[in-house]
Design a protein around this motif. Structure first.
Motif, PDB file in Angstrom:
ATOM      1  N   GLY A   1      31.680   8.814  37.578  1.00  0.00           N
ATOM      2  CA  GLY A   1      30.152   8.645  37.112  1.00  0.00           C
ATOM      3  C   GLY A   1      28.922   9.164  38.009  1.00  0.00           C
ATOM      4  O   GLY A   1      27.844   9.238  37.333  1.00  0.00           O
ATOM      5  N   TYR A   2      29.463   9.543  38.888  1.00  0.00           N
ATOM      6  CA  TYR A   2      28.440  10.309  39.808  1.00  0.00           C
ATOM      7  C   TYR A   2      28.077  11.527  39.653  1.00  0.00           C
ATOM      8  O   TYR A   2      26.978  12.112  39.802  1.00  0.00           O
ATOM      9  CB  TYR A   2      28.949  10.268  41.375  1.00  0.00           C
ATOM     10  N   PHE A   3      29.131  12.209  38.721  1.00  0.00           N
ATOM     11  CA  PHE A   3      28.835  13.599  38.466  1.00  0.00           C
ATOM     12  C   PHE A   3      29.089  13.992  36.991  1.00  0.00           C
ATOM     13  O   PHE A   3      29.568  13.212  36.288  1.00  0.00           O
ATOM     14  CB  PHE A   3      29.833  14.609  39.181  1.00  0.00           C
ATOM     15  N   SER A   4      28.338  15.133  36.717  1.00  0.00           N
ATOM     16  CA  SER A   4      28.689  15.689  35.278  1.00  0.00           C
ATOM     17  C   SER A   4      30.021  16.505  35.096  1.00  0.00           C
ATOM     18  O   SER A   4      30.798  16.335  36.068  1.00  0.00           O
ATOM     19  CB  SER A   4      27.781  16.761  34.990  1.00  0.00           C
ATOM     20  N   SER A   5      30.521  16.251  34.086  1.00  0.00           N
ATOM     21  CA  SER A   5      31.852  17.034  33.732  1.00  0.00           C
ATOM     22  C   SER A   5      32.041  18.228  34.413  1.00  0.00           C
ATOM     23  O   SER A   5      33.263  18.628  34.904  1.00  0.00           O
ATOM     24  CB  SER A   5      32.145  17.279  32.309  1.00  0.00           C
ATOM     25  N   ARG A   6      31.267  19.164  34.732  1.00  0.00           N
ATOM     26  CA  ARG A   6      31.184  20.298  35.577  1.00  0.00           C
ATOM     27  C   ARG A   6      31.474  20.323  36.943  1.00  0.00           C
ATOM     28  O   ARG A   6      32.050  21.096  37.309  1.00  0.00           O
ATOM     29  CB  ARG A   6      29.932  21.230  35.008  1.00  0.00           C
ATOM     30  N   CYS A   7      31.196  19.061  37.393  1.00  0.00           N
ATOM     31  CA  CYS A   7      31.535  18.909  38.854  1.00  0.00           C
ATOM     32  C   CYS A   7      32.637  18.222  39.218  1.00  0.00           C
ATOM     33  O   CYS A   7      32.893  17.858  40.346  1.00  0.00           O
ATOM     34  CB  CYS A   7      30.081  18.403  39.663  1.00  0.00           C
ATOM     35  N   GLN A   8      33.030  17.532  38.195  1.00  0.00           N
ATOM     36  CA  GLN A   8      34.546  16.473  38.327  1.00  0.00           C
ATOM     37  C   GLN A   8      35.423  17.469  39.068  1.00  0.00           C
ATOM     38  O   GLN A   8      35.884  18.336  39.028  1.00  0.00           O
ATOM     39  CB  GLN A   8      35.202  16.249  37.363  1.00  0.00           C
TER      40      GLN A   8
END
Length: 214
Positions: free
Chosen positions: A75-82
């Motif tokens: 939840g800390y990051f967008s899907s692009r940064c997972q």
């Protein structure tokens, strides 16, 4: 000649258990200690962990806790940064570490404390000296909870130091712990090798005492 049997002493179960725990503590066996998340000793998960996989062979959490850690950490990051920051993932998974019980304590003020290795956090998680801000997470941004609301922030402007970050972003399920950085007696990260002595040592000691004293 005195027979071996004459040395045996009949001890009830709780006495044997107490002796076992004492010996385990003196030998510093991991599996004799109690995990914060499960209330049990570290063990191999019966259901494989899907997120905190660095603790697949010996863990302090179960499958459901692993899934909740995943949901909160991602939840800390967008899907692009997972998946972009594996060391931060390790930090958030510290509640699953079998070494977690060894490096948690209670200070003089009654506050729970978790010791995290300075070098690990500085070089792997923070990417900067602990007393400085980091730009490591700026390309992705962080979604955090402030005053009960979700907000997107830039790490380098939100957190002047690593201590400021950990004060409000503890390992998941360890939010009531004070995070302290240490150079020696501390939690460093994942354990990738099976320590057979730690895994089965407590059980072996229990059976040995049972044979000798029952």
């Amino acid at each position: 000649m005195i027979s071996k049997k004459s040395f045996k002493v009949n001890l009830p179960f709780h006495n044997i258990l107490a002796i076992t725990i004492t010996i385990c503590t003196l030998l510093d066996l991991t599996n004799c200690q109690t995990c914060q998340l499960t209330g049990l000793s570290p063990s191999t998960p019966n259901i494989p962990l899907q997120y905190c996989t660095m603790y697949q062979t010996n863990a302090c959490c179960n499958s459901l806790q692993d899934q909740q850690i995943k949901a909160l950490a991602q939840g800390y990051f967008s899907s692009r940064c997972q998946g972009r920051y594996p060391s931060l993932k390790q930090y958030f998974c510290f509640g699953c570490s079998p070494d977690q019980p060894k490096y948690t304590s209670t200070n003089a003020q009654g506050k729970k404390v978790l010791k995290v290795c300075s070098n690990f956090f500085s070089s792997k998680v923070w990417g900067a000296p602990l007393n400085e801000k980091t730009v490591k997470y700026d390309p992705c941004g962080l979604q955090i909870t402030l005053n009960g609301q979700q907000q997107i922030v830039t790490a380098s402007t939100q957190y002047p130091s690593a201590q400021d970050f950990v004060n409000s972003n503890q390992p998941i399920f360890l939010s009531d712990f004070l995070i302290e950085f240490d150079d020696k007696n501390c939690l460093i990260g994942s354990i990738l090798k099976i320590n057979w002595f730690n895994t089965f040592g407590g059980l072996a000691i229990y059976f040995l005492i049972s044979i000798l004293f029952i």
